[in-house]
Write a protein that holds these residues in place. Structure first.
Motif, mmCIF file in Angstrom:
data_model
loop_
_atom_site.group_PDB
_atom_site.id
_atom_site.type_symbol
_atom_site.label_atom_id
_atom_site.label_comp_id
_atom_site.label_asym_id
_atom_site.label_seq_id
_atom_site.Cartn_x
_atom_site.Cartn_y
_atom_site.Cartn_z
ATOM 1 N N GLN A 153 26.218 -9.481 74.062
ATOM 2 C CA GLN A 153 26.447 -10.723 74.803
ATOM 3 C C GLN A 153 27.153 -10.511 76.137
ATOM 4 O O GLN A 153 26.861 -11.188 77.111
ATOM 5 N N VAL A 154 28.097 -9.578 76.172
ATOM 6 C CA VAL A 154 28.848 -9.319 77.409
ATOM 7 C C VAL A 154 28.011 -8.446 78.339
ATOM 8 O O VAL A 154 27.644 -7.315 77.990
ATOM 9 N N ARG A 155 27.712 -8.951 79.518
ATOM 10 C CA ARG A 155 26.908 -8.203 80.484
ATOM 11 C C ARG A 155 27.738 -7.078 81.107
ATOM 12 O O ARG A 155 28.914 -7.267 81.427
ATOM 13 N N LEU A 156 27.098 -5.940 81.305
ATOM 14 C CA LEU A 156 27.800 -4.745 81.790
ATOM 15 C C LEU A 156 27.374 -4.404 83.213
ATOM 16 O O LEU A 156 27.139 -3.242 83.552
ATOM 17 N N GLY A 157 27.300 -5.429 84.058
ATOM 18 C CA GLY A 157 26.846 -5.233 85.432
ATOM 19 C C GLY A 157 27.686 -4.246 86.221
ATOM 20 O O GLY A 157 27.154 -3.453 87.003
ATOM 21 N N GLU A 158 29.015 -4.262 86.012
ATOM 22 C CA GLU A 158 29.900 -3.365 86.757
ATOM 23 C C GLU A 158 29.595 -1.913 86.434
ATOM 24 O O GLU A 158 29.603 -1.043 87.323
ATOM 25 N N GLN A 159 29.324 -1.626 85.165
ATOM 26 C CA GLN A 159 29.018 -0.250 84.767
ATOM 27 C C GLN A 159 27.610 0.152 85.200
ATOM 28 O O GLN A 159 27.382 1.289 85.605
ATOM 29 N N ILE A 160 26.676 -0.794 85.122
ATOM 30 C CA ILE A 160 25.292 -0.502 85.513
ATOM 31 C C ILE A 160 25.218 -0.124 86.991
ATOM 32 O O ILE A 160 24.457 0.768 87.381
ATOM 33 N N GLU A 161 26.022 -0.784 87.817
ATOM 34 C CA GLU A 161 26.019 -0.495 89.256
ATOM 35 C C GLU A 161 26.452 0.929 89.581
ATOM 36 O O GLU A 161 26.114 1.449 90.648
ATOM 37 N N THR A 162 27.197 1.568 88.681
ATOM 38 C CA THR A 162 27.654 2.938 88.936
ATOM 39 C C THR A 162 26.591 3.980 88.614
ATOM 40 O O THR A 162 26.764 5.157 88.935
ATOM 41 N N GLY A 163 25.507 3.553 87.956
ATOM 42 C CA GLY A 163 24.481 4.510 87.530
ATOM 43 C C GLY A 163 23.183 4.381 88.304
ATOM 44 O O GLY A 163 23.133 3.815 89.398
ATOM 45 N N THR A 164 22.128 4.908 87.700
ATOM 46 C CA THR A 164 20.788 4.881 88.299
ATOM 47 C C THR A 164 19.877 3.992 87.462
ATOM 48 O O THR A 164 19.746 4.201 86.249
ATOM 49 N N ILE A 165 19.264 2.993 88.076
ATOM 50 C CA ILE A 165 18.387 2.061 87.359
ATOM 51 C C ILE A 165 17.092 2.782 86.955
ATOM 52 O O ILE A 165 16.447 3.443 87.777
ATOM 53 N N LEU A 166 16.716 2.634 85.671
ATOM 54 C CA LEU A 166 15.509 3.290 85.159
ATOM 55 C C LEU A 166 14.463 2.287 84.670
ATOM 56 O O LEU A 166 13.274 2.457 84.923
ATOM 57 N N ASN A 167 14.901 1.267 83.907
ATOM 58 C CA ASN A 167 13.978 0.323 83.276
ATOM 59 C C ASN A 167 12.890 1.059 82.497
ATOM 60 O O ASN A 167 11.691 0.799 82.654
ATOM 61 N N ALA A 168 13.308 1.977 81.630
ATOM 62 C CA ALA A 168 12.369 2.827 80.884
ATOM 63 C C ALA A 168 12.290 2.409 79.421
ATOM 64 O O ALA A 168 13.271 1.962 78.830
ATOM 65 N N PHE A 203 29.207 5.238 84.630
ATOM 66 C CA PHE A 203 30.601 5.538 84.314
ATOM 67 C C PHE A 203 31.187 4.388 83.501
ATOM 68 O O PHE A 203 30.968 3.222 83.818
ATOM 69 N N LEU A 204 31.957 4.734 82.474
ATOM 70 C CA LEU A 204 32.539 3.747 81.581
ATOM 71 C C LEU A 204 34.049 3.695 81.763
ATOM 72 O O LEU A 204 34.672 4.674 82.166
ATOM 73 N N PRO A 205 34.682 2.544 81.432
ATOM 74 C CA PRO A 205 36.144 2.415 81.614
ATOM 75 C C PRO A 205 36.925 3.249 80.607
ATOM 76 O O PRO A 205 36.447 3.540 79.507
ATOM 77 N N LYS A 206 38.143 3.619 80.987
ATOM 78 C CA LYS A 206 39.015 4.366 80.086
ATOM 79 C C LYS A 206 39.594 3.430 79.035
ATOM 80 O O LYS A 206 39.750 2.237 79.269
#
Length: 296
Positions: A153-168, A203-206
């Protein structure tokens, strides 16, 4: 100094009771619930120490007033007058987590009409769960490190922005290519949304209590715990040292998963969303015991 006889205290109490109305009961219950939730929120956190400091200031203010210490009571009064703003600033991380938890509760989800129906969930996630389980077993056998985040339910937009979009579309071959040590995307987490590999190398939060976590756990396990503390995500870890498969949910880490155990957990958590993990008692999920009773 204040002087009050037992009779005066009793009379004051009876006068309050005499004016008590049914609506006041609701008022008291709501206030009690709020106080309980606040105490539960701040327990064993940095906020707990700050609350002790505030209580100390309040107690000092009343003592200084009783002793007629005008300068001290004036300074404490001015300090406490900014208390609400100070609490919001100091407790910002804790307040944010509390509001996020309220928003992702079942009541909050139903209230705002979030989520998709069970048939859609099964259609999207059943093949994805198979791919995750097959991939984790294969990566475990070769001791290839992996970190997979299943968004709920909780969207992880902040973490997704740190990576590479694949949509695989997920498969053991895709996961194998992502987490192969010599590829550019292996260092980080894969985030899945609606049964699709949305992004990699995220990248994920500590974790909030990093110092209290077992020193033997590596960076992947710590990142998994941190991500599960900050959201309702399911985070799966494959250790590159031992090949052990672990899962983090709600800030708690369970270990030693086989393919069948992992599949059953993911189905319960994603498709049914009605179970909890207990680390202290070594329970994987509550519905498993219910199944055993039915089998007997």
């Amino acid at each position: 100094m204040f002087h009050s006889s037992p009779q005066a205290v009793l009379d004051a109490f009876l006068s309050v009771v005499a004016t008590f109305k049914p609506i006041d009961v609701i008022d008291v219950l709501i206030l009690t619930g709020v106080i309980y939730l606040l105490l539960k929120l701040i327990r064993e956190t940095r906020a707990g120490q700050l609350v002790k400091g505030i209580i100390f200031l309040v107690a000092g203010y009343f003592i200084s007033k009783a002793l007629d210490l005008k300068v001290v009571s004036y300074l404490l009064q001015k300090t406490l007058s900014m208390g609400v703003l100070a609490i919001i600033i100091l407790f910002q991380p804790e307040l944010r987590r509390a509001l996020e938890k309220a928003g992702r509760s079942k009541f909050g989800i139903r209230l705002f009409g979030l989520g998709i129906n069970s048939n859609e969930m099964k259609e999207k996630w059943t093949p994805a769960i198979d791919a995750i389980c097959d991939s984790c077993v294969e990566l475990s056998a070769s001791c290839t490190g992996a970190l997979i985040v299943v968004e709920r339910q909780v969207r992880l937009g902040e973490q997704i922005e740190t990576g590479t979009i694949l949509n695989a579309t997920p498969s053991k071959e895709v996961f194998g290519n992502i987490f192969y040590p010599k590829t550019p995307l292996h260092d980080g987490a894969v985030i899945m949304r609606d049964g699709i590999i949305l992004a990699a190398s995220c990248f994920l939060p500590k974790p909030a209590k990093d110092a209290l976590i077992n020193k033997k756990l590596g960076s992947r396990h710590r990142a998994a715990i941190g991500m599960s503390e900050n959201s309702d995500a399911i985070v799966i870890v494959v250790s590159e040292e031992t090949g052990q498969i672990s899962v983090a949910i709600n800030g708690e880490l369970t270990r030693d998963y086989t393919r069948d155990k992992l599949r059953l957990l993911l189905e319960d958590q994603i498709l049914n969303d009605k179970t909890e993990i207990s680390i202290g008692k070594k329970k994987l999920f509550s519905s498993r015991s219910e199944r055993r009773k039915k089998e007997k």
